[in-house]
Design a protein around this motif. Sequence first.
Motif, PDB file in Angstrom:
ATOM      1  N   ARG A 103       0.810  -1.221   0.000  1.00  0.00           N
ATOM      2  CA  ARG A 103       0.000   0.000   0.000  1.00  0.00           C
ATOM      3  C   ARG A 103       0.847   1.277   0.000  1.00  0.00           C
ATOM      4  NH1 ARG A 103      -5.458  -1.685   3.408  1.00  0.00           N
ATOM      5  NH2 ARG A 103      -5.460  -3.831   2.628  1.00  0.00           N
ATOM      6  N   TRP A 104       2.085   1.140  -0.446  1.00  0.00           N
ATOM      7  CA  TRP A 104       2.937   2.307  -0.673  1.00  0.00           C
ATOM      8  C   TRP A 104       3.081   2.535  -2.180  1.00  0.00           C
ATOM      9  CZ3 TRP A 104       7.911   2.759   2.769  1.00  0.00           C
ATOM     10  CH2 TRP A 104       7.561   2.659   4.131  1.00  0.00           C
ATOM     11  N   ARG A 105       3.353   3.779  -2.533  1.00  0.00           N
ATOM     12  CA  ARG A 105       3.735   4.104  -3.903  1.00  0.00           C
ATOM     13  C   ARG A 105       4.571   5.385  -3.882  1.00  0.00           C
ATOM     14  NH1 ARG A 105      -1.847   6.525  -6.732  1.00  0.00           N
ATOM     15  NH2 ARG A 105      -1.763   8.566  -5.722  1.00  0.00           N
ATOM     16  N   ARG A 106       5.325   5.572  -4.929  1.00  0.00           N
ATOM     17  CA  ARG A 106       6.059   6.827  -5.112  1.00  0.00           C
ATOM     18  C   ARG A 106       5.144   7.814  -5.832  1.00  0.00           C
ATOM     19  NH1 ARG A 106      11.578   7.042  -4.312  1.00  0.00           N
ATOM     20  NH2 ARG A 106      12.702   5.056  -4.156  1.00  0.00           N
ATOM     21  N   GLY A 107       4.810   8.904  -5.171  1.00  0.00           N
ATOM     22  CA  GLY A 107       4.023   9.940  -5.800  1.00  0.00           C
ATOM     23  C   GLY A 107       4.910  11.036  -6.356  1.00  0.00           C
ATOM     24  N   SER A 108       4.294  12.045  -6.917  1.00  0.00           N
ATOM     25  CA  SER A 108       5.071  13.138  -7.518  1.00  0.00           C
ATOM     26  C   SER A 108       5.828  13.942  -6.474  1.00  0.00           C
ATOM     27  CB  SER A 108       4.138  14.055  -8.310  1.00  0.00           C
ATOM     28  OG  SER A 108       3.100  14.563  -7.470  1.00  0.00           O
ATOM     29  N   HIS A 109       5.398  13.853  -5.215  1.00  0.00           N
ATOM     30  CA  HIS A 109       6.056  14.605  -4.143  1.00  0.00           C
ATOM     31  C   HIS A 109       6.644  13.697  -3.073  1.00  0.00           C
ATOM     32  CE1 HIS A 109       4.544  18.346  -5.806  1.00  0.00           C
ATOM     33  NE2 HIS A 109       3.337  17.812  -5.855  1.00  0.00           N
ATOM     34  N   LEU A 115       3.198   9.775   2.981  1.00  0.00           N
ATOM     35  CA  LEU A 115       3.660   8.866   4.027  1.00  0.00           C
ATOM     36  C   LEU A 115       4.171   9.679   5.210  1.00  0.00           C
ATOM     37  CD1 LEU A 115       4.198   5.784   4.536  1.00  0.00           C
ATOM     38  CD2 LEU A 115       6.559   6.264   3.877  1.00  0.00           C
ATOM     39  N   ASP A 116       3.595   9.455   6.367  1.00  0.00           N
ATOM     40  CA  ASP A 116       4.006  10.160   7.583  1.00  0.00           C
ATOM     41  C   ASP A 116       5.082   9.330   8.264  1.00  0.00           C
ATOM     42  OD1 ASP A 116       4.323  11.310  10.088  1.00  0.00           O
ATOM     43  OD2 ASP A 116       2.188  11.752  10.330  1.00  0.00           O
ATOM     44  N   PRO A 117       6.321   9.815   8.325  1.00  0.00           N
ATOM     45  CA  PRO A 117       7.394   8.994   8.903  1.00  0.00           C
ATOM     46  C   PRO A 117       7.231   8.732  10.385  1.00  0.00           C
ATOM     47  CG  PRO A 117       8.168  11.226   8.499  1.00  0.00           C
ATOM     48  CD  PRO A 117       6.814  11.128   7.870  1.00  0.00           C
ATOM     49  N   ASP A 118       6.362   9.498  11.046  1.00  0.00           N
ATOM     50  CA  ASP A 118       6.184   9.343  12.493  1.00  0.00           C
ATOM     51  C   ASP A 118       4.980   8.490  12.857  1.00  0.00           C
ATOM     52  OD1 ASP A 118       8.431  10.897  13.118  1.00  0.00           O
ATOM     53  OD2 ASP A 118       7.289  12.749  12.904  1.00  0.00           O
ATOM     54  N   GLN A 119       4.317   7.914  11.871  1.00  0.00           N
ATOM     55  CA  GLN A 119       3.290   6.925  12.152  1.00  0.00           C
ATOM     56  C   GLN A 119       3.905   5.536  12.091  1.00  0.00           C
ATOM     57  OE1 GLN A 119       0.244   7.847   9.244  1.00  0.00           O
ATOM     58  NE2 GLN A 119      -0.926   9.014  10.742  1.00  0.00           N
ATOM     59  N   ALA A 120       3.258   4.589  12.744  1.00  0.00           N
ATOM     60  CA  ALA A 120       3.744   3.207  12.684  1.00  0.00           C
ATOM     61  C   ALA A 120       3.642   2.687  11.256  1.00  0.00           C
ATOM     62  CB  ALA A 120       2.924   2.325  13.615  1.00  0.00           C
ATOM     63  N   VAL A 121       4.603   1.870  10.848  1.00  0.00           N
ATOM     64  CA  VAL A 121       4.445   1.174   9.585  1.00  0.00           C
ATOM     65  C   VAL A 121       3.282   0.195   9.752  1.00  0.00           C
ATOM     66  CG1 VAL A 121       6.116  -0.682  10.094  1.00  0.00           C
ATOM     67  CG2 VAL A 121       5.633  -0.043   7.730  1.00  0.00           C
ATOM     68  N   ILE A 122       2.448   0.108   8.734  1.00  0.00           N
ATOM     69  CA  ILE A 122       1.216  -0.675   8.820  1.00  0.00           C
ATOM     70  C   ILE A 122       1.000  -1.415   7.509  1.00  0.00           C
ATOM     71  CG2 ILE A 122      -0.245   1.251   8.027  1.00  0.00           C
ATOM     72  CD1 ILE A 122      -2.399   0.292  10.008  1.00  0.00           C
ATOM     73  N   HIS A 123       0.199  -2.470   7.562  1.00  0.00           N
ATOM     74  CA  HIS A 123      -0.086  -3.313   6.402  1.00  0.00           C
ATOM     75  C   HIS A 123       1.190  -3.954   5.864  1.00  0.00           C
ATOM     76  CE1 HIS A 123      -4.254  -2.278   6.392  1.00  0.00           C
ATOM     77  NE2 HIS A 123      -4.028  -0.995   6.155  1.00  0.00           N
TER      78      HIS A 123
END
Length: 394
Positions: free
Chosen positions: A256-262, A275-283
């Motif tokens: 459920r990750w992807r590289r977006g334009s930003h 992607l919030d680096p301070d949230q837990a990795v999930i899924h």
Amino acid sequence: MADARCLHGPELAAALRDARAVTRVRVDDLSDEEWAMPLQPGVNPVAWELAHLAWFGEFWILRGPHRRHADGLVYAERATRIAGPDAHFDSARLAHDLRWTTPMPSRSEVAEMLDAQLAACLQVLPAGDDDAALYFHRLALFHEDMHGEAFAWTRAALGYPAPPGVALPRLQPAQLLEIPGGEVRIGWPPGRRGFAFDNEGAGARVVLQDYEIDDAPVSAGQFLRFVEAGGYERGDYWPGAAGRWRAASPTPHPARWRRGSHGWELRWFDRWLALDPDQAVIHVNAWEAEAYCRWAGRRLPRAAEWEHAAVTQPTLRWGHCVWEWTMDAFLPYSGFMPGPYHDYSVPWFGDHRELRGGAFATHDRMHDARYRNFFQPQRNDVFAGFRTAALLHT
């Protein structure tokens, strides 16, 4: 706060109503098109799952006594009154794929079924706080709490909007906790009253070496460093079954990750968010968690280590974030005895992996340091992450 495992009287009645309200909140806003969801592993059609909840409460609370027959199934001696037939709504009797083709009640019929079942079960709620007398009401409560969470991950898996009130919290940076080992007892404590799941009940004595464990789950920012270091491309991080899964996986990053334009993005229910680096990795699944640990020179905690730390270390942060993979297969404790709901644990021993803690969509009642969750290691649709551990070498 009252011990959820010891609820009785008006508090238990209120909890049963609350569980049903959560269920309804997580499905009632779905359109008819969303209600008729496509067949896929890991989820159930809404109508079947709701009817199953009504059937489960009726079967265990209203239709006993129960008997186990030679075919391995449990039968009730009293006839169906509200939700039936058993062959349609007992998960042990109706295979997963058939839940999409077996005739199901309409939305209005399901609503009436749920209301009638709850009212009938509350009417026979025993007075007092006798654990044996209250067992099936408490079983129905926690069973519905589990399905309430399942409705949330179903919505996430299918890209439906998030149900009201769910959010993944942000984390403070993790610290290492050093914990002395020794012989510890895990599972249901001797003398503790209240409801215990059968896989907790026997407990076990385990010898732990001195170990260290993160005081919080691994963050998305930490996991991103593993991804960008090429961790998904290193075969030595993915042995055995993990390597076979990785070879079939189309992307060198969480599904459920992807590289977006930003920059990197995470699919959160029906939206792509930065992607919030301070949230837990999930899924992430158990094999992804283990690959990260190998890259970091760590490992997943043993379930006994996780439980011991959660019970003895007040600074360990757990629950209300993500379920946490452990390194252990889900197996019975020595002396295990199946409960009346035989299929709660027995069919899943061996090929499932044990998780601990609790997620943001898990009801507070389910958060217990001794609760053992379990999924197959390839599952990445549930709200799962992990923390790391290691032995202390002196």
